[in-house]
Design a protein around this motif. Sequence first.
Motif, mmCIF file in Angstrom:
data_model
loop_
_atom_site.group_PDB
_atom_site.id
_atom_site.type_symbol
_atom_site.label_atom_id
_atom_site.label_comp_id
_atom_site.label_asym_id
_atom_site.label_seq_id
_atom_site.Cartn_x
_atom_site.Cartn_y
_atom_site.Cartn_z
ATOM 1 N N VAL A 188 6.711 5.968 0.465
ATOM 2 C CA VAL A 188 5.526 6.284 1.286
ATOM 3 C C VAL A 188 4.251 6.137 0.447
ATOM 4 N N ARG A 189 4.278 6.637 -0.789
ATOM 5 C CA ARG A 189 3.073 6.521 -1.637
ATOM 6 C C ARG A 189 2.719 5.048 -1.863
ATOM 7 N N CYS A 190 3.747 4.238 -2.130
ATOM 8 C CA CYS A 190 3.498 2.805 -2.381
ATOM 9 C C CYS A 190 2.990 2.108 -1.121
ATOM 10 N N MET A 191 3.601 2.469 0.020
ATOM 11 C CA MET A 191 3.207 1.850 1.291
ATOM 12 C C MET A 191 1.740 2.169 1.595
ATOM 13 N N LYS A 192 1.320 3.424 1.285
ATOM 14 C CA LYS A 192 -0.093 3.794 1.525
ATOM 15 C C LYS A 192 -1.013 2.901 0.718
ATOM 16 N N ILE A 193 -0.652 2.674 -0.559
ATOM 17 C CA ILE A 193 -1.512 1.842 -1.420
ATOM 18 C C ILE A 193 -1.590 0.416 -0.855
ATOM 19 N N LEU A 194 -0.428 -0.128 -0.487
ATOM 20 C CA LEU A 194 -0.422 -1.516 0.001
ATOM 21 C C LEU A 194 -1.150 -1.649 1.341
ATOM 22 N N MET A 195 -0.921 -0.689 2.239
ATOM 23 C CA MET A 195 -1.539 -0.795 3.571
ATOM 24 C C MET A 195 -3.054 -0.562 3.519
ATOM 25 N N GLN A 196 -3.509 0.245 2.513
ATOM 26 C CA GLN A 196 -4.967 0.444 2.361
ATOM 27 C C GLN A 196 -5.621 -0.741 1.671
ATOM 28 N N GLY A 197 -4.823 -1.516 0.935
ATOM 29 C CA GLY A 197 -5.375 -2.579 0.091
ATOM 30 C C GLY A 197 -5.722 -3.832 0.887
ATOM 31 N N ASP A 198 -6.056 -4.897 0.127
ATOM 32 C CA ASP A 198 -6.508 -6.148 0.751
ATOM 33 C C ASP A 198 -5.386 -7.163 0.913
ATOM 34 N N GLY A 199 -4.185 -6.825 0.445
ATOM 35 C CA GLY A 199 -3.100 -7.804 0.453
ATOM 36 C C GLY A 199 -2.382 -7.872 1.789
ATOM 37 N N TYR A 200 -1.237 -8.555 1.765
ATOM 38 C CA TYR A 200 -0.411 -8.702 2.965
ATOM 39 C C TYR A 200 0.915 -7.977 2.684
ATOM 40 N N PRO A 201 1.030 -6.686 3.137
ATOM 41 C CA PRO A 201 2.249 -5.924 2.851
ATOM 42 C C PRO A 201 3.415 -6.393 3.725
ATOM 43 N N MET A 202 4.601 -6.439 3.107
ATOM 44 C CA MET A 202 5.823 -6.811 3.835
ATOM 45 C C MET A 202 6.767 -5.619 3.671
ATOM 46 N N LEU A 203 6.869 -4.814 4.730
ATOM 47 C CA LEU A 203 7.579 -3.541 4.641
ATOM 48 C C LEU A 203 9.068 -3.770 4.902
ATOM 49 N N ALA A 204 9.844 -3.847 3.822
ATOM 50 C CA ALA A 204 11.265 -4.182 3.922
ATOM 51 C C ALA A 204 12.091 -2.913 3.871
ATOM 52 N N THR A 205 12.434 -2.405 5.032
ATOM 53 C CA THR A 205 13.265 -1.202 5.108
ATOM 54 C C THR A 205 13.879 -1.105 6.503
#
Length: 309
Positions: free
Chosen positions: A210-227
């Motif tokens: 969850v902590r990592c997902m928050k960083i990625l989703m707030q950031g400028d990149g393209y998150p790929m949530l693999a779960t």
Amino acid sequence: MLREVLLSVSRSEKLKQVATDAAPARAMVDRFVAGERTEDAVRATAELAASGRLVTIDHLGEDTLELAQATSTRDAYLALLDALGAAGLTDRAEVSVKLSAVGQALPGDGEKIARDNALAICERAATYGTTVTLDMEDHTTTESTLGILRELRLDFPGTGGVLQAYLRRTEADCRDLATHGSRIRLCKGAYREPESVAFTDRGEVDRAYVRCMKILMQGDGYPMLATHDPRLVEIGGALAVRNDRQPGSYEYQMLYGVRPDEQARLTAQGERMRVYVPYGDEWYGYLVRRLAEKPTNLTLLARALVSKG
Ligand code: FDA
């Protein structure tokens, strides 16, 4: 405990032979693996594409210790990309590459061989307008893999990377990699890792995700949530709303054969859903990691073996 035991045998040659010879094990392989040939991967991709899903294809194999094998894995990827191109599927499918399968573990200049092979795959993918994602393997390879990712991105900025939430270092890596256009797959992590480098308690791993997902989703990149974890998928959706991310600015990813109904549900909601499709005859290490994730899979296999006498 069972996970530990299973992961410790994931490199056992003897058990691999037993699993290969046992017919019931084939049914298990068929659930998680698209087949052995390029045509099988293309067929599975066409089926998933027809149902609105995106695909990333993995030519199975890892820990290659022979140069010829590394070269033949690279060539298999090139042939796969040509076949996807010919089938008109490269707008729906990309490829996932394990650097250890293309030479990273070779003694001497293995890292350079792996980088050159990955570069050739990126070049071919680019000719078809598609991309490559570098899978992440055990923690001894993380630094090398992220280094090669940085190099590949100089020429192919669309190259994706993978971060494993169970590693203690990963929150910092998420911050470094949540940059403009950076495609990052976030997974929990599938290898047997020591407490010194990784969280080993499931709850701790989930909280780290969850902590990592928050960083990625707030950031400028393209998150790929693999779960496949329903709670994490839900939190991913909430973070998309909170960060004003539209569908298309991130995606969900799941494995071939795992929670297909959930894959269909998210697709029907207009989300981008990418399925990781493995194929090839080197399926043993992959299958053992899938069994370790869900002990009932192992029960199914045991039942099948018993019923066959
Ligand atoms: P978790 O294991 O807690 O599972 C949550 C629920 O999902 C389970 O209760 C069950 O319902 C279902 N489920 C999960 N796995 C299942 C299975 N095998 N069979 C049936 N049901 C299952 N790892 C890595 O180290 N490097 C990598 O590069 C990648 N790449 C990657 C790509 C993609 C697209 C995915 C989805 C996963 C990976 N992984 C990976 C694997 C990842 O690290 C992790 O081991 C698995 O995804 C399982 O973790 P979950 O997040 O699904 O949660």
